[in-house]
Design a protein around this motif. Structure first.
Motif, PDB file in Angstrom:
ATOM      1  N   ASP A 219       0.902  -1.048  -0.065  1.00  0.00           N
ATOM      2  CA  ASP A 219      -0.068  -0.057  -0.026  1.00  0.00           C
ATOM      3  C   ASP A 219       0.778   1.338  -0.131  1.00  0.00           C
ATOM      4  O   ASP A 219       0.673   2.108  -0.968  1.00  0.00           O
ATOM      5  N   TYR A 220       1.806   1.356   0.795  1.00  0.00           N
ATOM      6  CA  TYR A 220       2.846   2.398   0.720  1.00  0.00           C
ATOM      7  C   TYR A 220       3.589   2.478  -0.487  1.00  0.00           C
ATOM      8  O   TYR A 220       3.796   3.700  -0.855  1.00  0.00           O
ATOM      9  N   ALA A 221       3.878   1.476  -1.008  1.00  0.00           N
ATOM     10  CA  ALA A 221       4.721   1.420  -2.504  1.00  0.00           C
ATOM     11  C   ALA A 221       3.905   2.105  -3.357  1.00  0.00           C
ATOM     12  O   ALA A 221       4.197   2.851  -4.273  1.00  0.00           O
ATOM     13  N   LYS A 222       2.536   1.589  -3.256  1.00  0.00           N
ATOM     14  CA  LYS A 222       1.599   2.138  -4.459  1.00  0.00           C
ATOM     15  C   LYS A 222       1.559   3.909  -4.085  1.00  0.00           C
ATOM     16  O   LYS A 222       1.472   4.438  -5.131  1.00  0.00           O
ATOM     17  N   ASP A 223       1.393   4.281  -3.001  1.00  0.00           N
ATOM     18  CA  ASP A 223       1.252   5.652  -2.745  1.00  0.00           C
ATOM     19  C   ASP A 223       2.466   6.440  -3.369  1.00  0.00           C
ATOM     20  O   ASP A 223       2.327   7.450  -3.965  1.00  0.00           O
ATOM     21  N   LEU A 224       3.677   5.821  -3.109  1.00  0.00           N
ATOM     22  CA  LEU A 224       4.742   6.537  -3.462  1.00  0.00           C
ATOM     23  C   LEU A 224       5.065   6.302  -4.920  1.00  0.00           C
ATOM     24  O   LEU A 224       5.392   7.468  -5.467  1.00  0.00           O
ATOM     25  N   ARG A 225       4.485   5.201  -5.535  1.00  0.00           N
ATOM     26  CA  ARG A 225       4.624   5.158  -7.179  1.00  0.00           C
ATOM     27  C   ARG A 225       3.574   6.401  -7.689  1.00  0.00           C
ATOM     28  O   ARG A 225       3.876   6.899  -8.628  1.00  0.00           O
ATOM     29  N   GLU A 226       2.487   6.451  -7.142  1.00  0.00           N
ATOM     30  CA  GLU A 226       1.353   7.536  -7.495  1.00  0.00           C
ATOM     31  C   GLU A 226       2.179   8.997  -7.324  1.00  0.00           C
ATOM     32  O   GLU A 226       2.113   9.887  -8.398  1.00  0.00           O
ATOM     33  N   TYR A 227       2.831   9.078  -6.298  1.00  0.00           N
ATOM     34  CA  TYR A 227       3.378  10.442  -6.048  1.00  0.00           C
ATOM     35  C   TYR A 227       4.421  10.577  -7.149  1.00  0.00           C
ATOM     36  O   TYR A 227       4.715  11.599  -7.856  1.00  0.00           O
ATOM     37  N   ALA A 228       5.176   9.690  -7.428  1.00  0.00           N
ATOM     38  CA  ALA A 228       6.496   9.805  -8.641  1.00  0.00           C
ATOM     39  C   ALA A 228       5.865   9.756  -9.778  1.00  0.00           C
ATOM     40  O   ALA A 228       6.292  10.512 -10.439  1.00  0.00           O
ATOM     41  N   MET A 229       4.730   9.563 -10.224  1.00  0.00           N
ATOM     42  CA  MET A 229       3.787   9.684 -11.460  1.00  0.00           C
ATOM     43  C   MET A 229       3.643  10.795 -11.457  1.00  0.00           C
ATOM     44  O   MET A 229       3.945  11.605 -12.462  1.00  0.00           O
ATOM     45  N   ASP A 230       3.072  11.553 -10.468  1.00  0.00           N
ATOM     46  CA  ASP A 230       2.404  12.951 -10.388  1.00  0.00           C
ATOM     47  C   ASP A 230       3.769  13.766 -10.687  1.00  0.00           C
ATOM     48  O   ASP A 230       3.697  14.754 -11.614  1.00  0.00           O
ATOM     49  N   LEU A 231       4.975  13.571 -10.065  1.00  0.00           N
ATOM     50  CA  LEU A 231       6.119  14.232  -9.882  1.00  0.00           C
ATOM     51  C   LEU A 231       6.668  14.339 -11.323  1.00  0.00           C
ATOM     52  O   LEU A 231       7.127  15.426 -11.909  1.00  0.00           O
ATOM     53  N   GLY A 232       6.836  13.129 -12.009  1.00  0.00           N
ATOM     54  CA  GLY A 232       7.141  12.904 -13.224  1.00  0.00           C
ATOM     55  C   GLY A 232       6.325  13.700 -14.451  1.00  0.00           C
ATOM     56  O   GLY A 232       6.892  14.219 -15.244  1.00  0.00           O
ATOM     57  N   GLU A 233       4.952  13.723 -14.264  1.00  0.00           N
ATOM     58  CA  GLU A 233       4.214  14.557 -15.096  1.00  0.00           C
ATOM     59  C   GLU A 233       4.620  15.918 -14.892  1.00  0.00           C
ATOM     60  O   GLU A 233       4.904  16.534 -15.919  1.00  0.00           O
ATOM     61  N   LYS A 234       4.604  16.573 -13.807  1.00  0.00           N
ATOM     62  CA  LYS A 234       4.944  18.030 -13.462  1.00  0.00           C
ATOM     63  C   LYS A 234       6.362  18.083 -13.821  1.00  0.00           C
ATOM     64  O   LYS A 234       6.587  19.551 -14.478  1.00  0.00           O
ATOM     65  N   MET A 235       7.389  17.514 -13.854  1.00  0.00           N
ATOM     66  CA  MET A 235       8.674  17.763 -14.463  1.00  0.00           C
ATOM     67  C   MET A 235       8.895  17.397 -15.772  1.00  0.00           C
ATOM     68  O   MET A 235      10.025  17.704 -16.485  1.00  0.00           O
ATOM     69  N   ASN A 236       7.779  16.866 -16.583  1.00  0.00           N
ATOM     70  CA  ASN A 236       7.691  16.683 -18.036  1.00  0.00           C
ATOM     71  C   ASN A 236       8.958  15.570 -18.164  1.00  0.00           C
ATOM     72  O   ASN A 236       9.423  15.632 -19.197  1.00  0.00           O
ATOM     73  N   VAL A 237       9.031  14.406 -17.350  1.00  0.00           N
ATOM     74  CA  VAL A 237       9.677  13.421 -17.486  1.00  0.00           C
ATOM     75  C   VAL A 237       8.861  12.349 -18.281  1.00  0.00           C
ATOM     76  O   VAL A 237       9.390  11.586 -18.753  1.00  0.00           O
ATOM     77  N   LEU A 238       7.592  12.374 -18.017  1.00  0.00           N
ATOM     78  CA  LEU A 238       6.645  11.178 -18.616  1.00  0.00           C
ATOM     79  C   LEU A 238       5.334  12.066 -18.588  1.00  0.00           C
ATOM     80  O   LEU A 238       4.881  12.796 -18.030  1.00  0.00           O
ATOM     81  N   LYS A 239       4.528  11.181 -19.640  1.00  0.00           N
ATOM     82  CA  LYS A 239       3.222  11.522 -19.805  1.00  0.00           C
ATOM     83  C   LYS A 239       2.111  10.099 -19.550  1.00  0.00           C
ATOM     84  O   LYS A 239       2.564   9.508 -20.125  1.00  0.00           O
ATOM     85  N   ARG A 240       1.299  10.459 -18.919  1.00  0.00           N
ATOM     86  CA  ARG A 240       0.321   9.592 -18.588  1.00  0.00           C
ATOM     87  C   ARG A 240      -0.924   9.615 -19.572  1.00  0.00           C
ATOM     88  O   ARG A 240      -1.393  10.755 -20.144  1.00  0.00           O
ATOM     89  N   GLY A 241      -1.402   8.372 -19.992  1.00  0.00           N
ATOM     90  CA  GLY A 241      -2.253   8.287 -21.138  1.00  0.00           C
ATOM     91  C   GLY A 241      -3.762   8.332 -20.557  1.00  0.00           C
ATOM     92  O   GLY A 241      -4.285   8.587 -19.757  1.00  0.00           O
TER      93      GLY A 241
END
Length: 113
Positions: A91-113
């Motif tokens: 559960d904590y790992a899932k939360d951390l991944r979600e945070y990383a995905m949001d941060l990645g989008e904000k930093m223009n590192v990745l785009k979610r579909g």
């Protein structure tokens, strides 16, 4: 219990006159890596007595910012993997991944579909 094998991981850091990293290589004989060039390294060591993490963050002065952002993003994702694998904390790992995905989008590192 006796140690059955020892393994070394080595970093070689070339510094400029101000002691800022200009070039870095790393080697890990057990993994077949010998003097492989890199632009960044993060080392974290757990100090059991002090109950704190000791860290060394290194990067060469010519590392592009877009690569640094990807590096940071991928390290956060790797921390989530470690939390899940080593601690069973899905559960904590899932939360951390979600945070990383949001941060990645904000930093223009990745785009979610």
């Amino acid at each position: 219990m006796a140690v059955a094998h020892r393994s070394d991981i080595n970093l070689n850091i070339g510094l400029d006159e101000n002691r800022v990293p200009e070039e870095m290589t790393w080697s890990a004989a057990d993994s077949g890596v010998e003097n492989s060039k890199t632009k960044a390294a993060m080392i974290s060591i757990w100090d059991e007595k002090a109950q704190e993490t000791l860290r060394i963050d290194l990067w060469t002065k010519d590392m592009p910012l877009d690569q640094m952002k990807k590096y940071i993003h991928q390290n956060i994702m790797a921390l989530a993997d470690t939390l899940e694998r080593a601690g069973g904390e899905a559960d904590y790992a899932k939360d951390l991944r979600e945070y990383a995905m949001d941060l990645g989008e904000k930093m223009n590192v990745l785009k979610r579909g």
